[in-house]
Design a protein around this motif. Sequence first.
Motif, PDB file in Angstrom:
ATOM      1  N   SER A 141      34.367  36.291  35.507  1.00 39.35           N
ATOM      2  CA  SER A 141      32.900  36.296  35.417  1.00 39.35           C
ATOM      3  C   SER A 141      32.287  35.517  36.581  1.00 39.35           C
ATOM      4  O   SER A 141      31.154  35.784  36.987  1.00 39.35           O
ATOM      5  N   ASP A 195      37.699  30.180  29.825  1.00 36.60           N
ATOM      6  CA  ASP A 195      38.585  30.784  28.828  1.00 36.60           C
ATOM      7  C   ASP A 195      40.006  30.931  29.366  1.00 36.60           C
ATOM      8  O   ASP A 195      40.977  30.764  28.621  1.00 36.60           O
ATOM      9  N   THR A 239      19.463  38.941  29.330  1.00 33.34           N
ATOM     10  CA  THR A 239      19.717  37.509  29.193  1.00 33.34           C
ATOM     11  C   THR A 239      18.738  36.689  30.017  1.00 33.34           C
ATOM     12  O   THR A 239      18.279  35.619  29.580  1.00 33.34           O
ATOM     13  N   MET A 242      34.315  33.909  25.806  1.00 36.39           N
ATOM     14  CA  MET A 242      32.864  34.045  25.766  1.00 36.39           C
ATOM     15  C   MET A 242      32.435  35.412  26.287  1.00 36.39           C
ATOM     16  O   MET A 242      33.101  36.024  27.123  1.00 36.39           O
ATOM     17  N   THR A 243      31.310  35.882  25.770  1.00 36.75           N
ATOM     18  CA  THR A 243      30.730  37.136  26.242  1.00 36.75           C
ATOM     19  C   THR A 243      30.088  36.905  27.612  1.00 36.75           C
ATOM     20  O   THR A 243      29.850  35.760  28.037  1.00 36.75           O
ATOM     21  N   ALA A 280      27.004  37.568  28.339  1.00 35.17           N
ATOM     22  CA  ALA A 280      25.694  36.957  28.096  1.00 35.17           C
ATOM     23  C   ALA A 280      25.831  35.445  27.907  1.00 35.17           C
ATOM     24  O   ALA A 280      24.996  34.670  28.392  1.00 35.17           O
ATOM     25  N   GLU A 281      26.858  35.023  27.205  1.00 38.04           N
ATOM     26  CA  GLU A 281      27.093  33.585  27.017  1.00 38.04           C
ATOM     27  C   GLU A 281      27.402  32.910  28.347  1.00 38.04           C
ATOM     28  O   GLU A 281      26.944  31.792  28.610  1.00 38.04           O
ATOM     29  N   PHE A 282      28.175  33.580  29.192  1.00 40.92           N
ATOM     30  CA  PHE A 282      28.480  33.032  30.515  1.00 40.92           C
ATOM     31  C   PHE A 282      27.210  32.902  31.348  1.00 40.92           C
ATOM     32  O   PHE A 282      26.977  31.876  32.005  1.00 40.92           O
ATOM     33  N   ASP A 305      24.125  32.660  30.294  1.00 37.65           N
ATOM     34  CA  ASP A 305      23.277  31.611  29.729  1.00 37.65           C
ATOM     35  C   ASP A 305      23.808  30.226  30.091  1.00 37.65           C
ATOM     36  O   ASP A 305      23.024  29.317  30.391  1.00 37.65           O
ATOM     37  N   LYS A 306      25.124  30.074  30.089  1.00 37.23           N
ATOM     38  CA  LYS A 306      25.732  28.779  30.411  1.00 37.23           C
ATOM     39  C   LYS A 306      25.491  28.415  31.887  1.00 37.23           C
ATOM     40  O   LYS A 306      25.444  27.240  32.225  1.00 37.23           O
ATOM     41  N   ARG A 342      22.809  29.594  33.643  1.00 36.57           N
ATOM     42  CA  ARG A 342      21.456  30.105  33.883  1.00 36.57           C
ATOM     43  C   ARG A 342      20.824  29.518  35.147  1.00 36.57           C
ATOM     44  O   ARG A 342      20.160  30.224  35.914  1.00 36.57           O
TER      45      ARG A 342
END
Length: 289
Positions: free
Chosen positions: A144, A176, A216, A274-275, A277-279, A281-282, A284
């Motif tokens: 990612s 991950d 996101t 993690m998805t 979107a979670e990546f 957001d983390k 951002r």
Amino acid sequence: MEKPKILVTGATGSTGAPSVEMLLQRGHPVRALVHKEDVRSTRLKNLGAEIIVGDMQNMDDVRAAWKGVKRGYFCYPLNPDLLDVTVIFAQAAKEAGAEFIVNMSQKQVAATAKSPATIRHFLSEEVFRWSGIPTTHLRPTFFSEWFLYIAHQIKAGKLQMPFPEDARHAPVAGEDLARTIASILAEPGPHINRAYQLFGPELLSYAEIGEVFSQTLNKDIIYEQNSVQSMADSMGLGGSDHFKDHLANVISDDLFGTPDMNDVIEKITGKGPMTLAEFIDKNRTAFTT
């Protein structure tokens, strides 16, 4: 009983740094091999890691890194020097009586690979096999973190890469992968001489990846296919034939082919990856400021 000290190379990178942190949390002493002292190595030192500065192309430096250590994580950038560095690392490990190595490889590794980087990873895996040191090979799809390399595009509302919009893969975050690395290094037994392909939890086309970024970040981001040269230029690697040849061959080398995804990370670590979107957001801030 005292837990064994573990050597982590690439210790300030996207898999190395969190691996150091996670191993320390598990109670393992960690020796972190870094190319130079900086704020990233200082952070690891403050967490409790032993910092050793060295060049992975220097035999004496790598011997010093292995001294008194029996397990190690091998990670090296996308670089034509990979094979030289692998041989040095394996020889130093053998001299030190190493009992186990985790090697970061690539999803599409094969004896028939056309990418110069991928064929080097295939040969690197073979070097570790020849060494006789028990090794686990990790073969992830694209990280990612690749999207962080083009964060300046995304800030400007663009997402451009040299892959067809319908090319699909399951991006996986370095964090991950690090959790997987730490789990295997802490308890090597079930993983010795295994090779694992590693994926994130969602199989996405590049068109769908653009939609995830849009949703996101709450801004319009449409994926556009560009040239290999354009992407390399955007990353400051326009003059690197090694990098460009790798990008040009990942499709024919089956990066986007089957298997598409699996649950290996969750099985090994007890936690799913993690998805995207979670990546996003983390991270951002990287994509918005």
